[in-house]
Design a protein around this motif. Sequence first.
Motif, PDB file in Angstrom:
ATOM      1  N   LEU A  34       0.108  -4.690 -11.689  1.00 27.70           N
ATOM      2  CA  LEU A  34      -0.092  -4.591 -10.245  1.00 27.70           C
ATOM      3  C   LEU A  34      -1.522  -4.145  -9.987  1.00 27.70           C
ATOM      4  O   LEU A  34      -1.886  -2.977 -10.175  1.00 27.70           O
ATOM      5  CB  LEU A  34       0.898  -3.593  -9.642  1.00 27.70           C
ATOM      6  N   ASN A  35      -2.348  -5.099  -9.554  1.00 29.49           N
ATOM      7  CA  ASN A  35      -3.762  -4.813  -9.355  1.00 29.49           C
ATOM      8  C   ASN A  35      -4.073  -4.266  -7.964  1.00 29.49           C
ATOM      9  O   ASN A  35      -4.970  -3.430  -7.815  1.00 29.49           O
ATOM     10  CB  ASN A  35      -4.597  -6.076  -9.591  1.00 29.49           C
ATOM     11  N   ASN A  36      -3.316  -4.715  -6.964  1.00 32.01           N
ATOM     12  CA  ASN A  36      -3.656  -4.308  -5.596  1.00 32.01           C
ATOM     13  C   ASN A  36      -2.434  -4.499  -4.701  1.00 32.01           C
ATOM     14  O   ASN A  36      -1.577  -5.359  -4.956  1.00 32.01           O
ATOM     15  CB  ASN A  36      -4.831  -5.130  -5.061  1.00 32.01           C
ATOM     16  N   TRP A  37      -2.353  -3.702  -3.647  1.00 21.85           N
ATOM     17  CA  TRP A  37      -1.327  -3.865  -2.618  1.00 21.85           C
ATOM     18  C   TRP A  37      -1.905  -3.368  -1.289  1.00 21.85           C
ATOM     19  O   TRP A  37      -2.758  -2.471  -1.256  1.00 21.85           O
ATOM     20  CB  TRP A  37      -0.044  -3.117  -2.972  1.00 21.85           C
ATOM     21  N   GLU A  38      -1.440  -3.950  -0.214  1.00 19.95           N
ATOM     22  CA  GLU A  38      -1.877  -3.552   1.126  1.00 19.95           C
ATOM     23  C   GLU A  38      -0.740  -3.777   2.116  1.00 19.95           C
ATOM     24  O   GLU A  38       0.026  -4.738   1.990  1.00 19.95           O
ATOM     25  CB  GLU A  38      -3.120  -4.328   1.560  1.00 19.95           C
ATOM     26  N   PHE A  39      -0.668  -2.882   3.089  1.00 14.43           N
ATOM     27  CA  PHE A  39       0.396  -2.929   4.091  1.00 14.43           C
ATOM     28  C   PHE A  39      -0.230  -2.926   5.483  1.00 14.43           C
ATOM     29  O   PHE A  39      -1.154  -2.153   5.758  1.00 14.43           O
ATOM     30  CB  PHE A  39       1.341  -1.735   3.943  1.00 14.43           C
ATOM     31  N   HIS A  40       0.296  -3.818   6.351  1.00 16.78           N
ATOM     32  CA  HIS A  40      -0.181  -3.926   7.725  1.00 16.78           C
ATOM     33  C   HIS A  40       0.920  -3.399   8.655  1.00 16.78           C
ATOM     34  O   HIS A  40       1.960  -4.055   8.818  1.00 16.78           O
ATOM     35  CB  HIS A  40      -0.515  -5.376   8.069  1.00 16.78           C
ATOM     36  N   PRO A  41       0.738  -2.226   9.259  1.00  9.86           N
ATOM     37  CA  PRO A  41       1.805  -1.647  10.096  1.00  9.86           C
ATOM     38  C   PRO A  41       2.180  -2.500  11.301  1.00  9.86           C
ATOM     39  O   PRO A  41       3.352  -2.530  11.693  1.00  9.86           O
ATOM     40  CB  PRO A  41       1.214  -0.296  10.532  1.00  9.86           C
ATOM     41  N   LYS A  42       1.219  -3.193  11.919  1.00  7.66           N
ATOM     42  CA  LYS A  42       1.532  -3.982  13.112  1.00  7.66           C
ATOM     43  C   LYS A  42       2.443  -5.166  12.768  1.00  7.66           C
ATOM     44  O   LYS A  42       3.433  -5.423  13.445  1.00  7.66           O
ATOM     45  CB  LYS A  42       0.247  -4.465  13.771  1.00  7.66           C
ATOM     46  N   SER A  43       2.110  -5.898  11.727  1.00  3.42           N
ATOM     47  CA  SER A  43       2.918  -7.049  11.329  1.00  3.42           C
ATOM     48  C   SER A  43       4.044  -6.675  10.371  1.00  3.42           C
ATOM     49  O   SER A  43       4.907  -7.513  10.075  1.00  3.42           O
ATOM     50  CB  SER A  43       2.036  -8.112  10.676  1.00  3.42           C
ATOM     51  N   GLN A  44       4.033  -5.423   9.866  1.00  2.00           N
ATOM     52  CA  GLN A  44       5.051  -4.932   8.923  1.00  2.00           C
ATOM     53  C   GLN A  44       5.120  -5.812   7.673  1.00  2.00           C
ATOM     54  O   GLN A  44       6.194  -6.082   7.140  1.00  2.00           O
ATOM     55  CB  GLN A  44       6.420  -4.842   9.594  1.00  2.00           C
ATOM     56  N   LEU A  71       9.297  -5.105  -9.606  1.00  2.00           N
ATOM     57  CA  LEU A  71       8.390  -6.082 -10.217  1.00  2.00           C
ATOM     58  C   LEU A  71       8.694  -6.114 -11.711  1.00  2.00           C
ATOM     59  O   LEU A  71       8.249  -5.243 -12.470  1.00  2.00           O
ATOM     60  CB  LEU A  71       6.935  -5.685  -9.967  1.00  2.00           C
ATOM     61  N   PRO A  72       9.477  -7.105 -12.175  1.00  2.00           N
ATOM     62  CA  PRO A  72       9.835  -7.157 -13.598  1.00  2.00           C
ATOM     63  C   PRO A  72       8.644  -7.556 -14.462  1.00  2.00           C
ATOM     64  O   PRO A  72       7.745  -8.295 -14.033  1.00  2.00           O
ATOM     65  CB  PRO A  72      10.944  -8.223 -13.637  1.00  2.00           C
ATOM     66  N   ASN A  73       8.666  -7.038 -15.696  1.00  2.28           N
ATOM     67  CA  ASN A  73       7.617  -7.359 -16.676  1.00  2.28           C
ATOM     68  C   ASN A  73       6.226  -7.056 -16.115  1.00  2.28           C
ATOM     69  O   ASN A  73       5.282  -7.835 -16.265  1.00  2.28           O
ATOM     70  CB  ASN A  73       7.709  -8.840 -17.091  1.00  2.28           C
ATOM     71  N   THR A  74       6.132  -5.913 -15.434  1.00  2.21           N
ATOM     72  CA  THR A  74       4.889  -5.553 -14.750  1.00  2.21           C
ATOM     73  C   THR A  74       4.559  -4.091 -15.029  1.00  2.21           C
ATOM     74  O   THR A  74       5.437  -3.228 -14.998  1.00  2.21           O
ATOM     75  CB  THR A  74       5.004  -5.764 -13.231  1.00  2.21           C
ATOM     76  N   LYS A  75       3.287  -3.847 -15.274  1.00  4.23           N
ATOM     77  CA  LYS A  75       2.769  -2.499 -15.459  1.00  4.23           C
ATOM     78  C   LYS A  75       2.065  -2.052 -14.174  1.00  4.23           C
ATOM     79  O   LYS A  75       1.567  -2.865 -13.393  1.00  4.23           O
ATOM     80  CB  LYS A  75       1.784  -2.446 -16.633  1.00  4.23           C
ATOM     81  N   LEU A  76       2.047  -0.751 -13.996  1.00  2.24           N
ATOM     82  CA  LEU A  76       1.374  -0.185 -12.832  1.00  2.24           C
ATOM     83  C   LEU A  76      -0.107  -0.037 -13.123  1.00  2.24           C
ATOM     84  O   LEU A  76      -0.513   0.606 -14.106  1.00  2.24           O
ATOM     85  CB  LEU A  76       1.993   1.180 -12.481  1.00  2.24           C
ATOM     86  N   GLY A  77      -0.904  -0.681 -12.281  1.00  2.00           N
ATOM     87  CA  GLY A  77      -2.349  -0.598 -12.443  1.00  2.00           C
ATOM     88  C   GLY A  77      -2.924   0.622 -11.743  1.00  2.00           C
ATOM     89  O   GLY A  77      -2.204   1.533 -11.308  1.00  2.00           O
ATOM     90  N   LYS A  78      -4.239   0.634 -11.619  1.00  2.00           N
ATOM     91  CA  LYS A  78      -4.931   1.742 -10.961  1.00  2.00           C
ATOM     92  C   LYS A  78      -4.931   1.509  -9.443  1.00  2.00           C
ATOM     93  O   LYS A  78      -5.916   1.035  -8.865  1.00  2.00           O
ATOM     94  CB  LYS A  78      -6.355   1.871 -11.507  1.00  2.00           C
ATOM     95  N   VAL A  79      -3.795   1.808  -8.847  1.00  2.00           N
ATOM     96  CA  VAL A  79      -3.642   1.622  -7.410  1.00  2.00           C
ATOM     97  C   VAL A  79      -3.122   2.917  -6.792  1.00  2.00           C
ATOM     98  O   VAL A  79      -2.661   3.832  -7.498  1.00  2.00           O
ATOM     99  CB  VAL A  79      -2.655   0.460  -7.102  1.00  2.00           C
ATOM    100  N   LEU A  80      -3.187   2.980  -5.465  1.00  2.00           N
ATOM    101  CA  LEU A  80      -2.641   4.126  -4.738  1.00  2.00           C
ATOM    102  C   LEU A  80      -1.119   4.112  -4.851  1.00  2.00           C
ATOM    103  O   LEU A  80      -0.479   3.080  -4.623  1.00  2.00           O
ATOM    104  CB  LEU A  80      -3.062   4.051  -3.265  1.00  2.00           C
TER     105      LEU A  80
END
Length: 223
Positions: A34-44, A71-80
């Motif tokens: 998991l390289n990156n994730w982002e959440f948009h509160p208005k569009s949810q 997220l199967p077969n996935t490692k946690l990257g350097k993310v928040l």
Amino acid sequence: MKTNTNQILPCIGVSLFSLIAFTPISIAQPIAQLNNWEFHPKSQQLKISLSATATPQYFQLMQPPRIVLNLPNTKLGKVLTQKEYSGAIQRIRISQLNPNMTRIVLDLAPGTQLQTNQIELQPLSRQKPTRWVLNPHITFYSAKSLLTSPSTTLPPSTNLTTNSQQPLITVPPLNSQNPSPIINSPLPPAMLPTPEENKNSSPNNPKEIPMIEFGQPLPSQKF
């Protein structure tokens, strides 16, 4: 009987070649990250980016209400790994559930309404599904809106007012000797006895009142 070894060896060679050629070789799927994730509160909408192909799986839990994305077969990257918001989704938490599973939890606010068939999870590209979008379609009712009910319009109150068409009747005081006639009164003025009449009349000697037969005119004498 002698066995011809020259005929047996070619047969064994062909059988081994066929076994090797047609046996499926399992190739291990590369571990995604998991390289990156982002959440948009208005569009949810929650967007995630992986380093390799992986197919996330989601489900819903109650008490407290939340959406879980595995997220199967996935490692946690350097993310928040945690962030709070205001609205239907109050918090997002990310952790390494086990060596081959990364979990994303969306904590919902009290008063949210969510059905599993309303959650959408789609890749941005079908050819290379490494970026995914989660759209939960949440209906949110805040605590203030739940406590505030729509105002009810009541009909105007009926005031008790005096009808101007009805005559106003007053009662004169008892000690009045010469009562004044009442203006605009449909009743005749009150006839009070004079002091002399009060003196002459008594309970033992009441004043005689003549009898008038039906249909006869009233006498002209004053009482």
